[in-house]
Design an enzyme around this catalytic site. Structure first.
Site, PDB file in Angstrom:
ATOM      1  N   GLU A  60      81.564  10.613  43.533  1.00 12.32           N
ATOM      2  CA  GLU A  60      80.406  11.487  43.716  1.00 12.32           C
ATOM      3  C   GLU A  60      80.098  12.288  42.458  1.00 12.32           C
ATOM      4  OE1 GLU A  60      81.766  10.127  47.540  1.00 12.32           O
ATOM      5  OE2 GLU A  60      82.856  11.142  45.926  1.00 12.32           O
ATOM      6  N   GLN A  82      77.271  10.170  50.754  1.00 14.65           N
ATOM      7  CA  GLN A  82      77.363   9.614  52.096  1.00 14.65           C
ATOM      8  C   GLN A  82      77.688  10.650  53.171  1.00 14.65           C
ATOM      9  OE1 GLN A  82      80.239   6.242  53.322  1.00 14.65           O
ATOM     10  NE2 GLN A  82      78.436   5.227  52.449  1.00 14.65           N
ATOM     11  N   PHE A  83      78.507  11.627  52.856  1.00 15.66           N
ATOM     12  CA  PHE A  83      78.776  12.746  53.770  1.00 15.66           C
ATOM     13  C   PHE A  83      78.672  14.041  52.980  1.00 15.66           C
ATOM     14  CE2 PHE A  83      80.780   9.185  55.841  1.00 15.66           C
ATOM     15  CZ  PHE A  83      80.537   9.390  57.190  1.00 15.66           C
ATOM     16  N   ASP A  85      80.194  16.648  53.283  1.00 17.48           N
ATOM     17  CA  ASP A  85      81.523  17.202  53.034  1.00 17.48           C
ATOM     18  C   ASP A  85      82.005  16.877  51.624  1.00 17.48           C
ATOM     19  OD1 ASP A  85      82.520  17.532  56.241  1.00 17.48           O
ATOM     20  OD2 ASP A  85      81.077  15.954  55.803  1.00 17.48           O
ATOM     21  N   HIS A 129      84.426  15.506  58.135  1.00 18.45           N
ATOM     22  CA  HIS A 129      83.188  14.724  58.194  1.00 18.45           C
ATOM     23  C   HIS A 129      82.150  15.381  59.106  1.00 18.45           C
ATOM     24  CE1 HIS A 129      86.079  11.755  56.751  1.00 18.45           C
ATOM     25  NE2 HIS A 129      85.070  11.039  56.317  1.00 18.45           N
TER      26      HIS A 129
END
Length: 325
Positions: A60, A82-83, A85, A129
């Site tokens: 990331e 994607q998340f 978190d 998540h």
């Protein structure tokens, strides 16, 4: 108008903007043939290929940094984390670089990038998540933060974000991807960033909220109508810049306000809303503002415990009934 799911509305917005502007590119995990984890980019690779869509490694920090550099040098990247978190990993690139570059270079550099990321609980995906980190990034000058609750708002806000010359983060609640709603077929129909929407008009209590909690609020409002309480539901849609006048207009009409969000209340979006209402509409209030959010603990894996931790239709109804006493 046509009916699309939330995920399809995002995919359509991306396709339309990529056809309109060759500088729009996509980066992130599973952005290629797989169509991403929740299907929001499904089918795009077949049309645009690997010259416009980049399937990145699990890094990331790395691919968010690539987006910052690409935006500063003429592209309009849309980055999917994607998340949400995992945005902590990329926070330096967003908080120290993307947000401040335009200011630090005296306007000579713009960073027209979008970060799409999913968030939220109610799915038993446990603590790593299920977070909602919108207040973290709304705190930073230079970042815009949007949080749609319907397919139409998802499409319109994403198109507005892609066309914006500033970095915009769009949070997408996981519970919303399969929801269906009417969406405009006009490729130039956008939802302006910084404008709230009254999802249900009412006269007794204003519920100010956003994202998936908007749907809980609407369900609670229908239940409360059977008990003689007329609830107005205001969907912020944009966390920053916030439509303060839109919020205050509703509160001045009803005189009672429930500030509702899914996540923790400490240093939160709804703490800001409550403060703004207290500062600017105290004379209109019949009761002090009430906040409702998650209990101060990580999201449990257990569905029963998570239901206890997070706001529910039942807890919203109880909070509104308390405001009417």
């Amino acid at each position: 108008m046509k009916k699309l799911t939330f995920a399809q509305a995002i995919s359509e917005a991306l396709a339309e903007e990529m056809r309109r502007d060759d500088s729009v590119v996509l980066l992130g995990l599973e952005q290629g043939r797989g169509g991403a984890a929740f299907g929001a980019t499904e089918g795009l690779y077949a049309e645009f290929g690997d010259a416009r869509i980049f399937d990145t490694p699990i890094s990331e920090y790395g691919y968010t940094g690539i987006c910052v550099g690409a935006a500063a040098t003429g592209l309009r990247p849309v980055c999917e984390i994607q998340f949400n978190d995992w945005m902590t990993i990329a926070s330096d690139q967003l908080v120290n670089q993307a947000a401040f570059m335009r200011y630090m270079y005296g306007g000579r550099i713009q960073v027209p990038m979008v970060v799409r990321t999913n968030c939220g609980g109610y799915r038993s995906t446990a603590a790593q998540h299920s977070k909602m980190l919108e207040s973290w990034f709304a705190f930073i000058p230079g970042l815009k933060v949007v949080h749609p609750s319907t397919p139409a708002d998802a499409k319109g806000l994403l198109k507005a974000a892609i066309r914006d010359n500033n970095p915009v983060i769009m949070f997408e609640h996981k519970q919303l991807y399969d929801t269906v709603g009417e969406v405009s077929e006009d490729p130039d129909c956008i939802v302006p960033i910084g404008r709230c929407d009254v999802k249900r008009a009412g006269r007794d209590v204003s519920i100010i909220t956003y994202s998936y909690a908007t749907h809980l609020a609407l369900e609670a409002a229908e239940k409360l109508s059977g008990r003689g309480i007329d609830v107005e539901v205001v969907d912020l849609r944009t966390i920053k810049p916030m439509d303060v006048e839109g919020v205050l207009s509703s509160v001045r009409k009803t005189g009672r306000v429930l500030c509702l969000q899914e996540t923790w209340l400490t240093c939160s979006v709804m703490s800001e809303v409550a403060a703004l209402v207290a500062e600017n509409a105290m004379d209109a209030l019949k009761k002090p503002p009430v906040r409702l959010g998650a209990k101060e603990c990580p999201n449990p894996y257990s569905a029963a415990l998570e239901h206890y931790m997070l706001p529910s239709v039942e807890s919203i109804c109880a909070a509104v009934e308390g405001l009417m006493r």
